[in-house]
Design an enzyme around this catalytic site. Structure first.
Site, PDB file in Angstrom:
ATOM      1  N   ASN A 227     -40.150 138.483   7.877  1.00 24.32           N
ATOM      2  CA  ASN A 227     -39.600 138.161   9.193  1.00 24.32           C
ATOM      3  C   ASN A 227     -40.697 137.775  10.180  1.00 24.32           C
ATOM      4  OD1 ASN A 227     -37.008 138.390   8.441  1.00 24.32           O
ATOM      5  ND2 ASN A 227     -36.517 140.209   9.619  1.00 24.32           N
ATOM      6  N   CYS A 279     -32.658 140.760  14.499  1.00 22.71           N
ATOM      7  CA  CYS A 279     -33.728 141.057  13.526  1.00 22.71           C
ATOM      8  C   CYS A 279     -35.132 140.693  14.009  1.00 22.71           C
ATOM      9  CB  CYS A 279     -33.432 140.361  12.206  1.00 22.71           C
ATOM     10  SG  CYS A 279     -32.008 141.075  11.380  1.00 22.71           S
ATOM     11  N   ARG A 346     -26.703 139.442  20.067  1.00 16.89           N
ATOM     12  CA  ARG A 346     -27.819 140.354  20.312  1.00 16.89           C
ATOM     13  C   ARG A 346     -29.102 139.550  20.508  1.00 16.89           C
ATOM     14  NH1 ARG A 346     -26.736 144.666  15.489  1.00 16.89           N
ATOM     15  NH2 ARG A 346     -26.113 142.774  14.395  1.00 16.89           N
TER      16      ARG A 346
HETATM   17  P1  NAD Z   1     -24.754 146.459  12.672  1.00 16.73           P
HETATM   18  O1  NAD Z   1     -25.071 147.094  13.966  1.00 16.73           O
HETATM   19  O2  NAD Z   1     -23.970 145.196  12.638  1.00 16.73           O
HETATM   20  O3  NAD Z   1     -24.013 147.501  11.714  1.00 16.73           O
HETATM   21  C1  NAD Z   1     -24.394 148.837  11.558  1.00 16.73           C
HETATM   22  C2  NAD Z   1     -23.153 149.619  11.145  1.00 16.73           C
HETATM   23  O4  NAD Z   1     -23.541 150.953  10.800  1.00 16.73           O
HETATM   24  C3  NAD Z   1     -22.108 149.765  12.271  1.00 16.73           C
HETATM   25  O5  NAD Z   1     -20.842 149.384  11.793  1.00 16.73           O
HETATM   26  C4  NAD Z   1     -22.146 151.266  12.605  1.00 16.73           C
HETATM   27  O6  NAD Z   1     -20.888 151.742  13.041  1.00 16.73           O
HETATM   28  C5  NAD Z   1     -22.552 151.865  11.268  1.00 16.73           C
HETATM   29  N1  NAD Z   1     -23.147 153.203  11.342  1.00 16.73           N
HETATM   30  C6  NAD Z   1     -24.099 153.672  12.178  1.00 16.73           C
HETATM   31  N2  NAD Z   1     -24.364 154.973  11.901  1.00 16.73           N
HETATM   32  C7  NAD Z   1     -23.586 155.319  10.869  1.00 16.73           C
HETATM   33  C8  NAD Z   1     -23.410 156.527  10.130  1.00 16.73           C
HETATM   34  N3  NAD Z   1     -24.100 157.627  10.413  1.00 16.73           N
HETATM   35  N4  NAD Z   1     -22.500 156.536   9.143  1.00 16.73           N
HETATM   36  C9  NAD Z   1     -21.786 155.437   8.843  1.00 16.73           C
HETATM   37  N5  NAD Z   1     -21.911 154.264   9.500  1.00 16.73           N
HETATM   38  C10 NAD Z   1     -22.799 154.210  10.508  1.00 16.73           C
HETATM   39  O7  NAD Z   1     -26.183 146.232  11.967  1.00 16.73           O
HETATM   40  P2  NAD Z   1     -26.586 145.052  10.969  1.00 16.73           P
HETATM   41  O8  NAD Z   1     -26.866 143.806  11.737  1.00 16.73           O
HETATM   42  O9  NAD Z   1     -25.658 145.031   9.836  1.00 16.73           O
HETATM   43  O10 NAD Z   1     -28.016 145.595  10.483  1.00 16.73           O
HETATM   44  C11 NAD Z   1     -28.131 146.731   9.635  1.00 16.73           C
HETATM   45  C12 NAD Z   1     -29.564 146.799   9.125  1.00 16.73           C
HETATM   46  O11 NAD Z   1     -29.853 145.654   8.303  1.00 16.73           O
HETATM   47  C13 NAD Z   1     -30.613 146.785  10.214  1.00 16.73           C
HETATM   48  O12 NAD Z   1     -31.700 147.592   9.822  1.00 16.73           O
HETATM   49  C14 NAD Z   1     -31.063 145.342  10.278  1.00 16.73           C
HETATM   50  O13 NAD Z   1     -32.375 145.204  10.753  1.00 16.73           O
HETATM   51  C15 NAD Z   1     -30.983 144.949   8.820  1.00 16.73           C
HETATM   52  N6  NAD Z   1     -30.764 143.522   8.594  1.00 16.73           N
HETATM   53  C16 NAD Z   1     -29.931 142.815   9.389  1.00 16.73           C
HETATM   54  C17 NAD Z   1     -29.709 141.470   9.146  1.00 16.73           C
HETATM   55  C18 NAD Z   1     -28.782 140.668  10.030  1.00 16.73           C
HETATM   56  O14 NAD Z   1     -28.828 139.435   9.930  1.00 16.73           O
HETATM   57  N7  NAD Z   1     -27.983 141.291  10.862  1.00 16.73           N
HETATM   58  C19 NAD Z   1     -30.357 140.830   8.075  1.00 16.73           C
HETATM   59  C20 NAD Z   1     -31.189 141.584   7.251  1.00 16.73           C
HETATM   60  C21 NAD Z   1     -31.398 142.937   7.523  1.00 16.73           C
END
Ligand code: NAD
Length: 468
Positions: A227, A279, A346
């Site tokens: 990244n 990200c 975001r």
């Molecule tokens: P997001 O905020 O869209 O989703 C996170 C989910 O986790 C939410 O639905 C939330 O309700 C749930 N959650 C939080 N705590 C919880 C718990 N204790 N038990 C069950 N569910 C719980 O986040 P995202 O964009 O999907 O990103 C998730 C991870 O992946 C991050 O670390 C991010 O950096 C990484 N990532 C994101 C992307 C992207 O394009 N969004 C790409 C690669 C990696």
């Protein structure tokens, strides 16, 4: 295989739906009951191509939605953690969501399981998850931790997941590696690609992906370093675009000349208003914090971040220099999402720019194909939202293109010309050939290219001396 995916956001939901399409039995776990209910009743809470099809295909069959993490853990061989890792005040990643999941999982480890970190996490998180699970009473012989960073991009998440360039798995022993090989077997063996109902292959996809097995620490670093490198590529070309503007060069021609060098490649050389999203901004801060903690001052990353912020300020300055004063000016804003193809706002540079323009007293009428609902929740009252690009342009003193949606690159320019108050387009994403814009009577300002000016009616000004 039986798989639990914890967190059903952009990554978790796509991962779960794709695993089901690969033939696995998936439980998607979330602690947001409203989200779960919506998913159970057929809603798709995020805008992601092919996701509605996959969920419709497997809902009630190979995908179940649950709020019970312990039951999901007991029922699964692999538990993927895909919860958020947002930045703290100081820039390092907030790992409290991951920790709380690890704690809860520990009580349900009753047979051998691999706990997989899918979230983007700092190096050594695998060791912390291991420690937390042990501390909470799990038997050390019954689990391993694997790091499996996710490289999908929002908007093309499903095809990125199913047709990846590579799959990275960080593990400390063969037993865990075997489980991970089984999880991704349908992709690495090519089996999925031979299926008649497979999600269509994108143009850029190669053959079956390589599974790269590394240590857990290396896998964690691969994600942050990837990244950071991509963000650096964006900031680099944005800095080059600024120099192009100063010397009268055309950044598109420069990109063509640079990108055809196979050592560099053309992708991610798109000048614009800077990167955003959930990200790059947070991962760069987290990577810098990791480096600092280890005693390395990663100043290159600071510069990447600085150029990115500067890029937005430069665009704002350009709007000011074209419109002279901003108070009371009506702007038709096209795009609010941080990039095309997603409803995610975001850290969206488009949204940050709209906020700045509002502060300067502009009137904004905005349109985005997917992100308006989310934007309405955060933008102040007074912002108008249009049902399409043409309504947003009606009576505008200028049109601003802020997100690279495909439909914004294919507007009916003649129709648009008839709607605006003044034919001025400021394009923060370089979606148009400047000559096409002037041919339709627009003065067109983009990033890193000379302004393309049309004689302004009644003024006799060609504006040739104007600097954007
Ligand atoms: P997001 O905020 O869209 O989703 C996170 C989910 O986790 C939410 O639905 C939330 O309700 C749930 N959650 C939080 N705590 C919880 C718990 N204790 N038990 C069950 N569910 C719980 O986040 P995202 O964009 O999907 O990103 C998730 C991870 O992946 C991050 O670390 C991010 O950096 C990484 N990532 C994101 C992307 C992207 O394009 N969004 C790409 C690669 C990696």
């Amino acid at each position: 295989m039986r798989i639990a995916v914890v967190g059903s956001g952009y990554v978790g939901l796509v991962t779960g739906a794709c695993f089901a399409d690969l033939g696995h039995e998936v439980v998607l776990v979330d602690n947001d009951e409203k989200k779960l209910e919506a998913l159970r009743t057929g809603d798709v809470p995020i805008h992601e191509k092919f996701l509605p099809e996959l969920l419709a295909r497997h809902r009630g069959g190979r995908i179940k939605f649950s709020g019970d993490l312990q039951a999901a853990t007991r029922a699964s061989e692999a538990i993927f953690i895909a919860v958020g890792t947002p930045p703290t005040e100081s820039g390092d990643a907030d790992m409290s969501y991951v920790e709380s999941v690890a704690r809860e999982i520990s009580g349900a480890i009753d047979s051998y399981k691999v706990v997989v970190e899918k979230s983007t996490v700092p190096v050594y998180t695998n060791e912390w998850i291991h420690t937390i699970i042990l501390r909470n009473g799990a038997n050390a012989d019954l689990f391993d931790i694997a790091s499996n960073p996710e490289f999908l991009r929002e908007g093309t998440g499903v095809t990125d997941f199913l047709y990846p360039d590579r799959i990275v798995v960080g593990v400390e022993n063969e037993r865990a590696a075997e489980v991970m090989k089984k999880v991704y077997g349908p992709l690495t063996s090519g089996w999925y690609y031979g299926r008649s109902d497979a999600i269509p292959r994108p143009d850029r996809a190669q053959g079956p992906p390589r599974l790269i097995i590394t240590s857990a620490q290396s896998a964690e670093l691969i994600k942050h370093a990837s990244n950071a490198f991509l963000a650096m590529k964006i900031s680099f070309i944005n800095a080059v675009a600024s120099i192009c503007e100063m010397v009268g060069a055309n950044v598109q021609q420069v990109c063509d000349g640079i990108g055809t060098d196979s050592r560099i490649g053309p992708r991610f050389l798109n000048p614009g208003i800077g990167y955003g999203g959930s990200c790059f901004p947070k991962d760069l801060l987290a990577f810098r914090a990791v480096a600092k903690e280890g005693g390395y001052d990663f100043r290159l990353l600071e510069e990447v971040i600085r150029i990115n912020e500067e890029q937005r300020r430069r665009f704002l300055k350009k709007v000011r220099s074209v419109l002279w004063t901003l108070r009371g000016k009506r702007l038709g804003v096209l795009g609010l999402a941080f990039k095309g193809g997603t409803d995610d706002i975001r850290e969206s540079p488009a949204l940050l720019l709209v906020e700045e323009l509002l502060k300067e007293g502009c009137k904004v009428c905005a349109y985005d194909p997917a992100a308006m609902e989310r934007a309405k929740e955060v933008l102040p009252e007074g912002v108008e939202f249009a049902p399409d690009a043409y309504h947003a342009a009606k009576g505008a003193d200028a049109i601003l293109i802020l997100t690279e949606w495909e439909e914004f690159a294919a507007l009916d320019l003649e129709r648009l010309r008839g709607l605006v108050r003044y034919p001025i387009v400021l394009d923060g994403r370089n979606l148009y050939d400047p000559a096409a814009m002037t041919a339709h009577g627009f003065s067109y300002y983009s990033v890193g290219r000379p302004p393309a000016l049309c004689e302004e009616a009644g003024t006799g000004r060609s504006g040739k001396k104007e600097r954007a």
